[in-house]
Design a protein around this motif. Sequence first.
Motif, short mmCIF file in Angstrom:
data_model
loop_
_atom_site.label_atom_id
_atom_site.label_comp_id
_atom_site.label_asym_id
_atom_site.label_seq_id
_atom_site.Cartn_x
_atom_site.Cartn_y
_atom_site.Cartn_z
N TYR A 632 -6.25 65.89 18.16
CA TYR A 632 -6.56 66.63 16.93
C TYR A 632 -5.49 67.69 16.66
CZ TYR A 632 -8.96 69.25 13.34
OH TYR A 632 -9.26 69.87 12.15
N ASP A 633 -5.10 68.43 17.70
CA ASP A 633 -4.10 69.49 17.50
C ASP A 633 -2.77 68.93 16.99
OD1 ASP A 633 -5.99 71.23 18.41
OD2 ASP A 633 -5.08 71.54 20.38
N GLN A 634 -2.39 67.76 17.48
CA GLN A 634 -1.10 67.17 17.10
C GLN A 634 -1.19 66.29 15.85
OE1 GLN A 634 1.73 68.09 18.51
NE2 GLN A 634 0.47 69.49 19.73
N ARG A 635 -2.40 66.16 15.31
CA ARG A 635 -2.60 65.38 14.08
C ARG A 635 -2.11 63.95 14.24
NH1 ARG A 635 -2.27 69.24 8.85
NH2 ARG A 635 -3.22 71.09 9.78
N ARG A 636 -2.45 63.37 15.35
CA ARG A 636 -2.02 62.01 15.64
C ARG A 636 -3.18 61.03 15.46
NH1 ARG A 636 3.33 61.30 17.73
NH2 ARG A 636 4.31 63.32 17.38
N GLU A 637 -2.84 59.82 15.04
CA GLU A 637 -3.86 58.80 14.87
C GLU A 637 -4.11 58.03 16.16
OE1 GLU A 637 -2.32 56.51 11.57
OE2 GLU A 637 -3.59 57.64 10.18
N ARG A 638 -3.15 58.06 17.07
CA ARG A 638 -3.28 57.32 18.32
C ARG A 638 -3.13 58.26 19.50
NH1 ARG A 638 -0.32 54.05 14.85
NH2 ARG A 638 -1.21 51.98 14.53
N TRP A 639 -4.08 58.18 20.40
CA TRP A 639 -3.97 58.95 21.64
C TRP A 639 -4.63 58.15 22.75
CZ3 TRP A 639 -1.23 63.46 21.17
CH2 TRP A 639 -1.05 64.20 22.35
N TYR A 640 -4.07 58.23 23.93
CA TYR A 640 -4.57 57.44 25.06
C TYR A 640 -4.77 58.35 26.26
CZ TYR A 640 -2.75 53.97 21.89
OH TYR A 640 -2.50 53.24 20.77
N VAL A 641 -5.77 58.02 27.05
CA VAL A 641 -6.11 58.81 28.23
C VAL A 641 -6.06 57.90 29.45
CG1 VAL A 641 -7.83 60.25 29.35
CG2 VAL A 641 -7.57 60.34 26.87
N TRP A 662 -6.58 60.44 11.57
CA TRP A 662 -6.74 61.89 11.70
C TRP A 662 -7.18 62.46 10.35
CZ3 TRP A 662 -5.42 66.42 9.48
CH2 TRP A 662 -5.64 67.59 10.23
N VAL A 663 -8.22 63.24 10.38
CA VAL A 663 -8.66 63.98 9.20
C VAL A 663 -9.01 65.39 9.64
CG1 VAL A 663 -9.52 61.98 7.92
CG2 VAL A 663 -11.04 63.17 9.49
N GLU A 664 -8.78 66.32 8.75
CA GLU A 664 -9.14 67.70 9.07
C GLU A 664 -10.66 67.79 9.17
OE1 GLU A 664 -7.87 72.22 7.75
OE2 GLU A 664 -7.28 70.48 6.56
N ASP A 665 -11.13 68.33 10.29
CA ASP A 665 -12.57 68.33 10.57
C ASP A 665 -12.94 69.61 11.32
OD1 ASP A 665 -14.89 67.54 12.66
OD2 ASP A 665 -15.10 66.35 10.82
N ARG A 666 -13.88 70.35 10.78
CA ARG A 666 -14.25 71.63 11.38
C ARG A 666 -14.84 71.45 12.78
NH1 ARG A 666 -12.35 76.10 12.42
NH2 ARG A 666 -13.91 77.56 13.25
N THR A 667 -15.64 70.40 12.94
CA THR A 667 -16.24 70.16 14.26
C THR A 667 -15.18 69.87 15.31
OG1 THR A 667 -18.24 69.29 13.22
CG2 THR A 667 -17.87 68.72 15.52
N GLU A 668 -14.21 69.03 14.94
CA GLU A 668 -13.12 68.72 15.87
C GLU A 668 -12.31 69.96 16.19
OE1 GLU A 668 -12.30 66.15 17.57
OE2 GLU A 668 -13.40 64.48 16.70
#
Length: 722
Positions: A632-641, A662-668
């Motif tokens: 969310y911080d990096q505004r990326r659509e793809r992230w892997y763990v 990625w969409v701006e989201d208050r909960t996130e």
Amino acid sequence: MNNDRQRPEPRAFTAIFADLKDLAQSEGALHEISGLVYRDWVITYDQRDGRVTNDPEYRWSTSRLNKNELMLLVGLMVQSPSHHTYSTVAFDGDFVERTDTLLRELHDRILVDAIPAFDSVTRTFADGHDHVGPLAREAIYYGAENFYTHQLLKFTRVRYRDDATWLLRNAGVSIRPIIDITTFILNRINAQMSAIGHLRGVGQIFGNGDLTNSLLIEKSDLRKRFGSKVDAYIGKFATPINCANKCFTDPFAVNAVAIAPLIDMGQHLYVANQFRLVESLYESPFYWMGLDKAYLNTQAAHRGAFLEQTTAQILRSVFGADHVFENVILHHGSKDRAGEIDVLVIYGEFVLIVQAKSKRVTMKARAGDLDALNADFTGAIQAPYEQALSCGNLIQRGARCISTDGKNVDLPHLPRIFPVVILSDPFPSSTLLSHSLLERSPGSAPVIWDIGVLDCVARTLPAPIDLLFYLQCRAQVFETVMSDSEYNYLGYHIQAKLALPPDVDGMTLDRDFATVVDDFMLAADFGISVARPAGVLERLSIPAISELLQFLKHADPQLSSIVVDLYDFSQAALEDLSKTILAIRNEVRRTRKAIKAFSILTGTGGLTYAVTSDFSEPTCTSAEMIGRKHKYDQRRERWYVIVDCVRTERPVDGLLSLVYSWVEDRTEATNSETVASIFNSTFQERRVGEGNFAERQHQEYTSSPTQESSAAHDADVTGETG
């Protein structure tokens, strides 16, 4: 025109061609041509080492006669009305020297015509568009070959399999015996040439007449083996030794010996060029059938089916049957079809949209006619490329894909799309011509291959991840790396991932870059089984990273995107990642912390790597929380763990794919702040390779065993922070 003061300006085409004709019809010309075959077309292959042993300077020398130049000489020779061109042997002549001089002058003439006119007033070159035709003529005539002999034999059998009835009725022989007879000829000529080579190696000296004998095969031997089919075969693939090929009046006219490469000498057949013979098998029946207007529609259907089915079969050998679909129909917002994809590959987030085209380059285009060249290029490359882009856009907009059995084809939510154009026949120098002629969309560089190149790439890079990574690399250098052969790109990729040196903006790849590919493919021509060449990433041995990449390479296809992104990292970046992973593992073992993680940015997303003291639900949840925060911080659509537990021997214990828009989201945002509040974090930037590496350092927070450190860099480690 050039800096060689010993080399005069080239004369007109007519004068050069007339001298070549006189030379090719001189006494003993056939035997002199045999000498040139042995000089320029003999390949010595070491079966034990699996490589060509010819000197590299000889192997890739542009002074050697290429196929078109050799067949030009043969084509002029058979025009002669005199038997002296083949019945006598000349001694101490200057045939070879004159041939080299005249063919070099011919090449110079072609090059001069391709250079734009220079305006001395404005001191600029004239509009180069008018010179695309002459440039293409040079590139096509002197371009590298795309197919290998064993490929042509294999594909010819399949290409005309459904035309057996027509061939029997109209040519007197079907494709299977055509291939069998040709294979017999090839084996016999190769054996005879190998015997000459062995005896030469022990000091025996042979004249050109002896060399000619080694290139002959008796018709009676063929008839004993194959019966009456031989006469039908000879009727299609042989040209008389005298008074033939009268329409061959300039280098770019139809050359009969290119269509029928065997030279009929009465009791014997002369084999000037084995490759051209096999190439003619693949090409010529198409023209025979083209004369039958009633058969044209059937022929076209068979050609299209061959290409699509062969392309799909090759791609299934890499991606597996479950990931490859043929003749997919796209629907978007209505019942009417919005698009059609010849072959669709879906592997994780990757989508290959393959449009197959059976379109040959016409003789007018080969001769440099710009209108014909544009028409051929549009039909073979531009149109299918635009069709692939259109289908890709429909998929991006949510179109439904329907397979041939009427079922929906599941598509990834955020597809990474590659447009691919596959041709049934080589489009000579399409790689170079695409830079001048292809009208393309930004960021959508296509792959333009014929099935010979596709087959080679699939055998050289047989794992899905390896082929996907190559497609990405090939697209990335579409504008910056030039070459006349796709095999040069593949060879350089095997050596260096198609990466440009740090201080270089562009490169031109010469033919010697293809050496490793050529060695591998020629082995199959000789019937020798050798291991495929290992790529640079396979040869690297980096602690933790090598085993990680090997594991991910064969993991769930949904993880393919992160593997391709990691492949794109420089060696320095991968080595630094190795040190980071090993250091964190040691720290977790020593301190028994529940979790310590770092995060990196990649070319298309990011990765959180979490080292844990145990593999439990709480630690996996913590790793996921960290990954979601950074995504969310990096505004990326793809992230892997990735979860790596120090108590196991496995390189990876847990994998999670976080792929969504990625969409701006208050909960996130609140969740990100909550995760951040758990850690006392600082950033420290340090150098890695040619770029910067930004690392977040953390102190343990007493109310939670979870601890995070985060490092972020892009695919080349340039120091983005996260």
